[in-house]
Design a protein around this motif. Structure first.
Motif, PDB file in Angstrom:
ATOM      1  N   ASP A  81       0.833  -1.218   0.005  1.00  0.00           N
ATOM      2  CA  ASP A  81      -0.109   0.147  -0.017  1.00  0.00           C
ATOM      3  C   ASP A  81       1.005   1.277  -0.015  1.00  0.00           C
ATOM      4  O   ASP A  81       0.621   2.043  -0.410  1.00  0.00           O
ATOM      5  CB  ASP A  81      -0.811   0.084   1.186  1.00  0.00           C
ATOM      6  CG  ASP A  81      -1.925   0.966   1.132  1.00  0.00           C
ATOM      7  OD1 ASP A  81      -2.757   1.254   0.243  1.00  0.00           O
ATOM      8  OD2 ASP A  81      -2.038   1.878   2.156  1.00  0.00           O
ATOM      9  N   LEU A  82       1.988   1.263   0.646  1.00  0.00           N
ATOM     10  CA  LEU A  82       2.906   2.309   0.653  1.00  0.00           C
ATOM     11  C   LEU A  82       3.372   2.693  -0.388  1.00  0.00           C
ATOM     12  O   LEU A  82       3.743   3.962  -0.868  1.00  0.00           O
ATOM     13  CB  LEU A  82       3.908   2.056   1.879  1.00  0.00           C
ATOM     14  CG  LEU A  82       3.496   2.574   3.345  1.00  0.00           C
ATOM     15  CD1 LEU A  82       4.586   1.916   4.367  1.00  0.00           C
ATOM     16  CD2 LEU A  82       3.188   4.127   3.549  1.00  0.00           C
ATOM     17  N   GLY A 103      -2.866 -11.061  -5.760  1.00  0.00           N
ATOM     18  CA  GLY A 103      -4.068 -10.429  -5.983  1.00  0.00           C
ATOM     19  C   GLY A 103      -3.826  -8.848  -5.204  1.00  0.00           C
ATOM     20  O   GLY A 103      -4.626  -7.963  -5.706  1.00  0.00           O
ATOM     21  N   MET A 104      -2.996  -8.996  -4.341  1.00  0.00           N
ATOM     22  CA  MET A 104      -2.823  -7.451  -3.213  1.00  0.00           C
ATOM     23  C   MET A 104      -2.517  -6.423  -4.221  1.00  0.00           C
ATOM     24  O   MET A 104      -2.747  -5.111  -3.910  1.00  0.00           O
ATOM     25  CB  MET A 104      -2.256  -7.663  -2.205  1.00  0.00           C
ATOM     26  CG  MET A 104      -2.924  -8.316  -0.929  1.00  0.00           C
ATOM     27  SD  MET A 104      -4.423  -7.545  -0.540  1.00  0.00           S
ATOM     28  CE  MET A 104      -3.767  -5.534  -0.060  1.00  0.00           C
ATOM     29  N   TYR A 105      -1.683  -6.686  -5.103  1.00  0.00           N
ATOM     30  CA  TYR A 105      -1.087  -5.350  -5.993  1.00  0.00           C
ATOM     31  C   TYR A 105      -2.277  -4.809  -6.581  1.00  0.00           C
ATOM     32  O   TYR A 105      -2.310  -3.506  -6.927  1.00  0.00           O
ATOM     33  CB  TYR A 105      -0.011  -5.913  -7.061  1.00  0.00           C
ATOM     34  CG  TYR A 105       0.905  -6.919  -6.666  1.00  0.00           C
ATOM     35  CD1 TYR A 105       1.569  -6.930  -5.245  1.00  0.00           C
ATOM     36  CD2 TYR A 105       1.420  -8.114  -7.380  1.00  0.00           C
ATOM     37  CE1 TYR A 105       2.453  -7.880  -4.841  1.00  0.00           C
ATOM     38  CE2 TYR A 105       2.490  -8.850  -6.953  1.00  0.00           C
ATOM     39  CZ  TYR A 105       2.774  -8.901  -5.704  1.00  0.00           C
ATOM     40  OH  TYR A 105       3.719  -9.623  -5.428  1.00  0.00           O
ATOM     41  N   ALA A 106      -3.150  -5.413  -7.226  1.00  0.00           N
ATOM     42  CA  ALA A 106      -4.342  -5.142  -7.980  1.00  0.00           C
ATOM     43  C   ALA A 106      -5.411  -4.284  -7.044  1.00  0.00           C
ATOM     44  O   ALA A 106      -5.931  -3.300  -7.262  1.00  0.00           O
ATOM     45  CB  ALA A 106      -5.229  -5.998  -9.089  1.00  0.00           C
ATOM     46  N   VAL A 107      -5.488  -4.715  -5.815  1.00  0.00           N
ATOM     47  CA  VAL A 107      -6.563  -4.476  -4.906  1.00  0.00           C
ATOM     48  C   VAL A 107      -5.854  -3.164  -4.474  1.00  0.00           C
ATOM     49  O   VAL A 107      -6.628  -2.203  -4.340  1.00  0.00           O
ATOM     50  CB  VAL A 107      -6.833  -5.209  -3.703  1.00  0.00           C
ATOM     51  CG1 VAL A 107      -7.743  -4.657  -2.712  1.00  0.00           C
ATOM     52  CG2 VAL A 107      -7.539  -6.389  -4.373  1.00  0.00           C
ATOM     53  N   ALA A 108      -4.712  -3.005  -3.977  1.00  0.00           N
ATOM     54  CA  ALA A 108      -4.188  -1.853  -3.448  1.00  0.00           C
ATOM     55  C   ALA A 108      -4.266  -0.745  -4.490  1.00  0.00           C
ATOM     56  O   ALA A 108      -4.225   0.354  -4.245  1.00  0.00           O
ATOM     57  CB  ALA A 108      -2.769  -2.294  -2.967  1.00  0.00           C
TER      58      ALA A 108
END
Ligand SMILES: *Cc1c(COP(=O)(O)O)cnc(C)c1O
Length: 344
Positions: A81-82, A103-108
């Protein structure tokens, strides 16, 4: 020429960070702390070290990275996120990433209102470095690379990642959450070579501490200083810092676990590959693997009925009919195999 200032959002460059009580008091010995409005009673009554210096000193020795190049966060998720909050101007900048991946790269990206550009891997899940570079434009701030990659399990070719690092003038994040499970040279040892490199590691996988939420980022001291400026002042709580130190006191245990997991992996992969309902097992450099099945959805639901939960990845690009299976304990792996062998 790589110029960090050009990549950083203007409001972040100009930011005066919050200064907490413990930041202002530095150095000299003191025994009376009446600077932070804490309650003098109790056991967890004091604010934790905002920069986790004791923990970073220990990690520095273990990871062979100087403390000023280490950021610790509330899971790798905080560092992910940072990266957006420091570098990406919402609705203007974009990022490029391999696909499929974590998946977190796209969600963030969505949360931060930043355009996300997925670039497919080759059919054998190897990286297409030129396609990644071609997807960038003057507003691309970050390229996301995950190696070994989740959900495919394979480590990406180091020379291809190096080519991206050499060529792209923005930030390249190499997420090595699973690098503890192979013997390749980790990218964190090469921070001197690339001022645009950020490497992610985590306590959640081999270090068996997913519950304490502790992730690591390694980068130039200048990038780490930006992360420290933007993060919540006390982002890693006291219980987590204490438990992390206990984990680091027993690294021998971790190498025993590693050997056990790799041994189990060597048994489980061929056993799954042999099943008539499995059409392919993909090579892995991590503590999980991707198996292509005759009918992943049906097999997934059948396993759920039998109390065995795997990850159904069959709707993901390049992964149709694929299940992602984590290497469990011997008992867990046997439960999986015996259920799969009885599937009709
Ligand atoms: C599991 C995983 C992480 C770890 O995330 P934490 O927030 O540290 O638990 C990071 N990256 C990838 C690719 C993962 O699969």
């Amino acid at each position: 020429m790589f110029t960090l200032e050009k990549l950083v959002r203007k409001n972040i460059l100009a930011l005066t960070p919050y200064s907490c009580a413990r930041d202002e008091f530095k150095g000299r010995k003191a025994s009376v702390f009446i600077d932070a409005n804490e309650n003098p009673f109790g056991t967890l009554n004091r604010y934790p070290d905002p920069l986790q210096e004791e923990l970073k000193a220990r990690l520095s020795a273990i990871k062979s990275v100087p403390t000023e190049r280490i950021f610790l966060g509330n899971g790798s998720d905080e560092a992910i996120d940072l990266v957006y909050r420091v570098f990406c101007e919402p609705r203007i900048d974009n990022v490029v990433a391999i696909a499929p991946t974590y998946g977190m790269y796209a969600v963030a990206a969505d949360i931060n209102d930043v355009e996300y550009r997925p670039v497919p891997l080759h059919d054998d899940f190897s990286i297409d470095a030129d396609a990644l570079l071609s997807a960038t434009d003057e507003h691309t701030k970050v390229i996301w690379i995950c190696s070994p990659n989740n959900p495919t399990g394979n480590a990406l070719e180091r020379r291809d990642i190096e080519h991206v690092l050499d060529t792209f003038q923005g930030i390249v994040v190499v997420d090595e959450a699973y690098s503890d499970f192979n013997d390749m040279r980790p990218f964190r040892l090469d921070l001197d070579r690339w001022p645009n490199l950020i490497v992610l590691n985590t306590f959640s996988k081999l270090w068996a501490s997913a519950a304490i939420r502790l992730g690591m980022a390694f980068a130039s001291a200048d990038i780490i200083a930006l992360f420290n400026k933007v993060k919540y002042p006390y982002n890693v709580n006291q219980l987590t810092q204490e438990q992390a130190l206990r984990v680091l006191d027993d690294m021998q245990h971790i190498s025993l676990w590693r050997a056990a997991i790799l041994r189990e992996r060597a048994h489980l992969l061929p056993a799954v590959a042999e099943l008539p309902i499995c059409t392919n097992v993909y090579p892995t450099d991590a503590n999980f693997f991707l198996a292509r099945m005759t009918d992943a959805n049906a097999i997934y639901h059948y396993l759920v009925e039998h109390g065995v939960i795997v990850r159904n990845r069959s709707r993901i690009q390049l992964c149709d009919n694929c299940l992602r299976i984590t290497i469990g304990s011997q008992q867990e792996n046997n439960a999986l195999l015996s259920a799969l062998r009885q599937y009709r």
